[in-house]
Every structure is written in structure tokens, then in C-alpha cells.
Design an enzyme around this catalytic site. Structure first.
Site, PDB file in Angstrom:
ATOM      1  N   ARG A  90      33.035  35.892  65.673  1.00 56.41           N
ATOM      2  CA  ARG A  90      34.088  36.130  64.691  1.00 56.41           C
ATOM      3  C   ARG A  90      35.347  36.695  65.314  1.00 56.41           C
ATOM      4  NH1 ARG A  90      29.608  35.925  62.489  1.00 56.41           N
ATOM      5  NH2 ARG A  90      29.030  37.137  64.302  1.00 56.41           N
ATOM      6  N   THR A  91      35.192  37.728  66.125  1.00 53.99           N
ATOM      7  CA  THR A  91      36.388  38.414  66.613  1.00 53.99           C
ATOM      8  C   THR A  91      37.215  37.477  67.486  1.00 53.99           C
ATOM      9  OG1 THR A  91      35.123  40.458  66.549  1.00 53.99           O
ATOM     10  CG2 THR A  91      37.208  40.518  67.728  1.00 53.99           C
ATOM     11  N   LYS A 133      33.695  37.967  90.968  1.00 53.46           N
ATOM     12  CA  LYS A 133      33.910  38.245  92.403  1.00 53.46           C
ATOM     13  C   LYS A 133      34.224  39.711  92.646  1.00 53.46           C
ATOM     14  CE  LYS A 133      36.208  33.762  92.939  1.00 53.46           C
ATOM     15  NZ  LYS A 133      37.535  33.178  93.181  1.00 53.46           N
ATOM     16  N   ARG A 156      37.673  43.093  74.667  1.00 51.72           N
ATOM     17  CA  ARG A 156      36.341  43.573  74.247  1.00 51.72           C
ATOM     18  C   ARG A 156      35.574  43.934  75.510  1.00 51.72           C
ATOM     19  NH1 ARG A 156      32.115  41.118  69.946  1.00 51.72           N
ATOM     20  NH2 ARG A 156      33.649  42.158  68.627  1.00 51.72           N
ATOM     21  N   HIS A 175      35.830  49.731  66.922  1.00 53.08           N
ATOM     22  CA  HIS A 175      36.190  48.326  66.720  1.00 53.08           C
ATOM     23  C   HIS A 175      37.264  48.335  65.612  1.00 53.08           C
ATOM     24  CE1 HIS A 175      36.075  44.088  66.407  1.00 53.08           C
ATOM     25  NE2 HIS A 175      34.786  43.874  66.264  1.00 53.08           N
TER      26      HIS A 175
HETATM   27  C1  NCD Z   1      30.292  43.665  65.616  1.00 51.99           C
HETATM   28  C2  NCD Z   1      30.542  44.206  67.014  1.00 51.99           C
HETATM   29  O1  NCD Z   1      30.771  43.450  67.958  1.00 51.99           O
HETATM   30  O2  NCD Z   1      30.537  45.423  67.119  1.00 51.99           O
HETATM   31  N1  NCD Z   1      30.562  42.305  65.519  1.00 51.99           N
HETATM   32  C3  NCD Z   1      31.799  41.900  65.072  1.00 51.99           C
HETATM   33  O3  NCD Z   1      32.766  41.970  65.786  1.00 51.99           O
HETATM   34  N2  NCD Z   1      31.903  41.480  63.809  1.00 51.99           N
HETATM   35  C4  NCD Z   1      28.995  44.032  65.006  1.00 51.99           C
HETATM   36  C5  NCD Z   1      27.729  43.814  65.777  1.00 51.99           C
HETATM   37  O4  NCD Z   1      27.709  43.269  66.875  1.00 51.99           O
HETATM   38  O5  NCD Z   1      26.689  44.193  65.223  1.00 51.99           O
END
Ligand code: NCD
Length: 333
Positions: A78-79, A107, A128, A156
Site C-alpha cells: 500500500r505505502t 554492496k 521505509r 509511520h
Molecule cells: C503497516 C506497516 O508497514 O507498518 N503497513 C502499512 O504500511 N499499511 C502495518 C503492518 O505492517 O502491519
């Protein structure tokens, strides 16, 4: 975007008071949700509503010629795709990686060097990373704005923005709602960002988890001073009072010991019988992915909002990028 707020203050129609207030997101890093206040949220939600009603030709001009860098050191669906789709929807494009093994990280290239290289090719960096603090570090290293798309177990922030936007759209308010947050409250980073975002409003929060997955002490102490919070072990204790049921995944990959994960796996499950005990007006949310916490039979229930929630994420992220990139945007169609 803030003209409505200003208009309210001045009791004038919005159109007459355009651009009186500064765009508070322009050129800004989004590292922690704690850096946002209630006006930031309201402005962002207003911008999200407005961007979604712009004609395509106008929307596509907002990000024309601009590039997003996507640095994803952890898996994402999703993100990553909603950021990409958001950027495309405002006429921009994106580059980057979804798998650090496919680039020079493999590397041994450092995060700092990777950020410095990618910022030369783009206007915003989306990061991320499995480590707490990685987004803050990247923001210090980079001269371009950095958006934290998930840092370790810590935060997040854009997920919390879209979570609150979903509650606003679906319930019309946040103040006064009973919001139950259920599952892995220790390792789930969406929970921390969501709680600190909610603390800018006035809900009643029910935290539901097994003892070993309770919210971290320092956060609880801090949050208890900001809003009404109670802790529970079972969903039964809160389901009839809840207006929002926010389910979370038990974060298997973040457990130091797999046996500890086995003890709590599948501990909370929402099915049709759970909904029978709830208000008809309850909405069920989840940042997704789900790992059994919500049965597929709930998907067709009127209370299910988790797919809608994920879809709001694209528009909200488009608005956020638009505001970071442009000091002055005319959202009138
Ligand atoms: C979440 C995350 O990556 O923290 N996912 C997301 O971005 N919707 C939730 C999860 O991984 O449980």
C-alpha cells in the site's frame, strides 16, 4: 488550502480570503507525527478533499516535472504503490527501489550515501527502513524533504494521517468518538503514530492487547497526560461502546523470539459475530496487511472500511506531496 480556516476566523467566504495563511507543509520533512498539530491535520484534510475534486488537467499540473525517490528497505504494498499512484495523479513521476538487494545497498553502500545520491535525482525522498531513527537521520543528511514511510517499530506518520482522514470522512468527526485499537500495540508502528495523532483531538481510546504486547511504557505515560486512555485484554470489554475498531497485525517479524509470537498468534479475530455485539454505526479499520485478524466474511459487512481506508491513502498522499512541493497551490477548480 488553509483559506477555509482563515475564512472561519474572519467570517468571510473562503474564495475571498485565499492564500492568507502560509502552507505549513512547504519544503517540510515528515519524520514524526508528533511534529504536526491540529491545524496541520485540518489543513491537510481540506487539501485532500480539494485535490480529489480538481479536474484532471489541473491536477496533473501540480507535480509536473517533479520526481519522488522511493527508498524501501522493507517490504511494502500500500505505502509504496499509493505514493507512486499519488505522484502520477498530480503529473509527477517516481524512481527508486522496493528491494534493497537490487541496488548498491547490497554492496555495502550506506544509507547516508544512498540518500545523497537519490536526492540529486529527485525532489522528495520517501524512506521505509527497519531501524528506529532512520528517517530522522535521513532528514538530517538530505537537503530535500524526507517523508518517513515507516521506521522500525517507531512511527509511520502518513499512515496515521490517512487513518485520521478516514475517521473524519466516515464518521464526520474525531472528538468524542470511542476508538478501540486492538492487537500488537508494542511493535506496531502505525499504533504509535495513530495515538499521537489522536492526541491532537479529544477521543476516548481503548487499547486492547495481551499483557506482553501492551503499548510501551514511556508512550503510555506520555499519552495518558494528553487524552483519555484505558487498557483492556479482551475485545469483549469494549466492542459494544466502540465507534471505531482499529485492528492491527501481530508483527511477527519484530519478535525477538519466534516462540513468543506463537503464544499470541491469532489472539484477536473479528468475524460477523463480533459485529453483532457492536453498534450498527461501528467502522472497522486496519492499516493492512491483515494476517487473520479480520475474517474475509467481514469484507462485505457495512462496517468494513479498511479497503476504503487504503484508497484514501492515495489522495491524502497526493495532497501531502503537493503541499510539500508547492508553497502556493490554487486548489480552486
Ligand atoms: C503497516 C506497516 O508497514 O507498518 N503497513 C502499512 O504500511 N499499511 C502495518 C503492518 O505492517 O502491519
Amino acid at each position: 488550502m488553509f483559506e477555509l480556516l482563515v475564512a472561519k476566523l474572519l467570517s468571510r467566504p473562503a474564495a475571498q480570503s485565499c492564500r492568507l495563511l502560509k502552507n505549513r507543509f512547504y519544503n517540510r520533512d515528515i519524520v514524526s507525527i508528533k511534529d504536526l498539530d491540529r491545524y496541520d491535520f485540518e489543513g491537510l484534510f481540506e487539501a485532500t478533499d480539494r485535490i480529489s475534486s480538481l479536474p484532471l488537467s489541473k491536477k496533473q499540473k501540480i507535480g509536473e516535472g517533479r520526481v519522488l525517490s522511493m527508498l524501501f528497505y522493507e517490504p511494502s504494498t500500500r505505502t509504496i504503490f499509493s505514493f507512486e499512484a499519488a505522484m502520477l495523479s498530480i503529473g509527477g513521476s517516481s524512481i527508486g527501489f522496493a528491494d534493497p538487494h537490487s541496488v548498491s545497498v547490497e554492496k555495502g553502500e550506506s544509507l547516508a550515501d544512498t540518500v545523497k545520491i537519490l536526492e540529486g535525482y529527485s525532489d522528495i525522498i520517501i524512506l521505509r527502513h527497519p531501524s528506529d531513527g532512520a528517517a530522522r537521520f535521513a532528514a538530517e543528511v538530505a537537503s530535500k524533504p524526507v517523508i518517513n514511510a515507516g521506521s522500525g517499530t517507531e512511527e509511520h506518520p502518513t499512515q496515521a494521517m490517512l487513518d485520521l482522514y478516514t475517521v473524519m470522512k466516515e464518521k464526520g468527526k474525531i472528538d468524542g468518538l470511542n476508538i478501540a485499537i486492538v492487537g500488537d500495540l508494542k511493535y506496531g508502528r502505525t499504533v504509535y503514530s495513530l495515538l499521537y495523532a489522536l492526541a491532537r483531538f479529544e477521543p476516548q481510546v481503548f487499547l486492547v492487547s495481551p499483557p506482553q504486547l501492551r503499548i510501551r511504557e514511556e508512550a503510555l505515560y506520555d499519552l495518558e497526560n494528553r487524552m483519555k486512555i484505558s487498557q483492556h485484554r479482551s475485545m469483549e470489554e469494549v466492542i459494544s461502546a466502540a465507534d471505531v475498531l482499529y485492528m492491527t497485525r501481530i508483527q511477527r517479524e519484530r519478535f525477538p523470539d519466534p516462540q513468543e509470537y506463537e503464544k499470541v498468534r491469532g489472539i484477536y479475530v473479528v468475524d460477523r459475530s463480533t459485529l453483532d455485539k457492536a453498534k450498527d454505526s461501528l467502522i472497522v479499520m486496519h492499516p493492512l496487511p491483515r494476517a487473520g485478524e479480520i475474517k474475509a466474511e467481514v469484507d462485505s459487512a457495512p462496517q468494513a472500511r479498511y479497503f476504503q481506508q487504503a484508497h484514501y491513502g492515495k489522495t491524502l498522499r497526493a495532497a501531502l506531496i503537493a503541499l510539500i512541493l508547492n508553497e502556493d497551490i490554487d486548489f480552486r477548480s
